[in-house]
Design an enzyme around this catalytic site. Sequence first.
Site, PDB file in Angstrom:
ATOM      1  N   TYR A 139      51.512  34.025  25.296  1.00  0.00           N
ATOM      2  CA  TYR A 139      52.943  34.100  24.986  1.00  0.00           C
ATOM      3  C   TYR A 139      53.596  32.724  24.959  1.00  0.00           C
ATOM      4  CZ  TYR A 139      53.478  39.208  25.396  1.00  0.00           C
ATOM      5  OH  TYR A 139      53.415  40.561  25.199  1.00  0.00           O
ATOM      6  N   LYS A 187      38.767  38.625  31.194  1.00  0.00           N
ATOM      7  CA  LYS A 187      37.712  38.740  30.187  1.00  0.00           C
ATOM      8  C   LYS A 187      36.787  37.542  30.391  1.00  0.00           C
ATOM      9  CE  LYS A 187      35.874  40.740  26.568  1.00  0.00           C
ATOM     10  NZ  LYS A 187      35.237  42.070  26.608  1.00  0.00           N
ATOM     11  N   ASP A 219      38.566  45.332  29.011  1.00  0.00           N
ATOM     12  CA  ASP A 219      38.174  46.513  28.216  1.00  0.00           C
ATOM     13  C   ASP A 219      37.762  47.662  29.135  1.00  0.00           C
ATOM     14  OD1 ASP A 219      35.995  44.954  28.932  1.00  0.00           O
ATOM     15  OD2 ASP A 219      34.973  45.071  26.992  1.00  0.00           O
ATOM     16  N   ASP A 243      50.714  43.291  29.426  1.00  0.00           N
ATOM     17  CA  ASP A 243      51.591  43.959  28.462  1.00  0.00           C
ATOM     18  C   ASP A 243      50.914  45.221  27.944  1.00  0.00           C
ATOM     19  OD1 ASP A 243      53.785  44.284  26.631  1.00  0.00           O
ATOM     20  OD2 ASP A 243      52.449  43.551  25.050  1.00  0.00           O
ATOM     21  N   ASP A 247      51.658  49.576  29.043  1.00  0.00           N
ATOM     22  CA  ASP A 247      51.983  50.691  28.127  1.00  0.00           C
ATOM     23  C   ASP A 247      50.976  51.818  28.315  1.00  0.00           C
ATOM     24  OD1 ASP A 247      54.062  49.163  26.963  1.00  0.00           O
ATOM     25  OD2 ASP A 247      53.625  49.990  24.970  1.00  0.00           O
TER      26      ASP A 247
HETATM   27  C1  IPM Z   1      57.469  44.148  27.327  1.00  0.00           C
HETATM   28  C2  IPM Z   1      57.752  43.965  25.861  1.00  0.00           C
HETATM   29  C3  IPM Z   1      57.954  42.482  25.569  1.00  0.00           C
HETATM   30  C4  IPM Z   1      56.675  41.775  25.964  1.00  0.00           C
HETATM   31  C5  IPM Z   1      58.336  42.160  24.118  1.00  0.00           C
HETATM   32  C6  IPM Z   1      59.564  42.904  23.672  1.00  0.00           C
HETATM   33  C7  IPM Z   1      58.507  40.677  23.908  1.00  0.00           C
HETATM   34  O1  IPM Z   1      56.743  44.531  25.088  1.00  0.00           O
HETATM   35  O2  IPM Z   1      58.322  43.746  28.150  1.00  0.00           O
HETATM   36  O3  IPM Z   1      56.423  44.682  27.678  1.00  0.00           O
HETATM   37  O4  IPM Z   1      55.710  41.747  25.181  1.00  0.00           O
HETATM   38  O5  IPM Z   1      56.634  41.221  27.067  1.00  0.00           O
HETATM   39 MN    MN Z   2      55.247  45.632  26.260  1.00  0.00          MN
END
Ligand code: IPM
Ligand code: MN
Length: 364
Positions: A139, A187, A219, A243, A247
């Site tokens: 990032y 990794k 993975d 990240d 999710d």
């Molecule tokens: C999160 C989001 C952000 C990230 C984006 C919106 C930049 O996906 O907070 O997880 O990737 O950190």
């Molecule tokens: Mn995210």
Amino acid sequence: MQITVLPGDGIGPEVCSQALFVLKEVAAANGLSIETEEHLIGGRAIRETGSPFPQATEAACKASDAVLLGSVGDPEFDHLTPSERPEIGLLKLRKALGGFANLRPAAAVPALIDSSPLRREVFEGTDLLIVRELLGGLYFGQPRGFAADKGEAVNTMRYSAAEVERVARVAFDAARGRRKRLTSVDKANVLETSQLWRKVVDRVAAEYPEVEVEHLFVDACAMHLVTDPTRFDVILTENLFGDILSDEAAVLTGSLGMLASATVGGNVDLYEPVHGSAPDIAGKNIANPLGAIASAAMLLRYTGRCEKAAASIEAAINKVLEEGYRTADLADANSTVVSTEEMGRLVAERALSATEPITASNAA
Ligand code: IPM
Ligand code: MN
């Protein structure tokens, strides 16, 4: 407490306003004073000021005790390069505040056990915390960008030992207060940054003999998260892996809308739901505000240092779900579907009814 509120884009303003409503009600009931000031970030900030992270926003955030953010991202800017998009506003905000440890708890919610696509036997009892490094890796690493003819692009994964060490300490401290198990995810069979990561984590681990440590490739971790999630307590990982894995971990709670986060370690702590701006449902009053509300609970816990207020919100969220109320993302045949606003009111009501009124004898 002075709080800067950044509603942002998409569903951000809707979920943020419910989080703020609950926060203010519960803070008042616990004798905490809160002042808030709203500022621009992301796509809306680009439209109104030309910058995704205006100077006024930066100054206000730096002068506050905490920042509460909705979400950032707007399809209107999809054609732009990363350095011009709304999301860069969020990255600049994170950098400006300095918080490097992003805490993303994910637990199976008993009332939502049948809302997950996973079988109950697989994930019931899951209670994990992802500690995502937030200021390094792909990032932020330099060099980055497109070649002049745009026929080539580069991003750089870079970590210093010091960056790994400071986030590792946060994760080990968290593990010590939990089930004392830490999984470091990397990794290391392919990446030098991961080999450094592993070495530093092992060095820090020596200071925490009571914490059991395992190293897992990312993975394999992605697979175990959906096949055997109860094996995890604290997961420590770098920015991009965190990240993606967070999710995925959201599946365990039933909806991405449920996950909250707190970013600590810098000058000003940042609280934001894990979900994005969900432009497809923005402005319809149907988004799930519980991730944002749970982020407000984390704000009361870490910045407000009021565990009682934080716990009352978390208990209220569970209560409302047990009573069968659901926003559209979680609705099933047996639930009462409520709007974003109704969900906020319900959580505030339940949190307040569980809080004793402040009297002379129990005042803080
Ligand atoms: C999160 C989001 C952000 C990230 C984006 C919106 C930049 O996906 O907070 O997880 O990737 O950190
Ligand atoms: Mn995210």
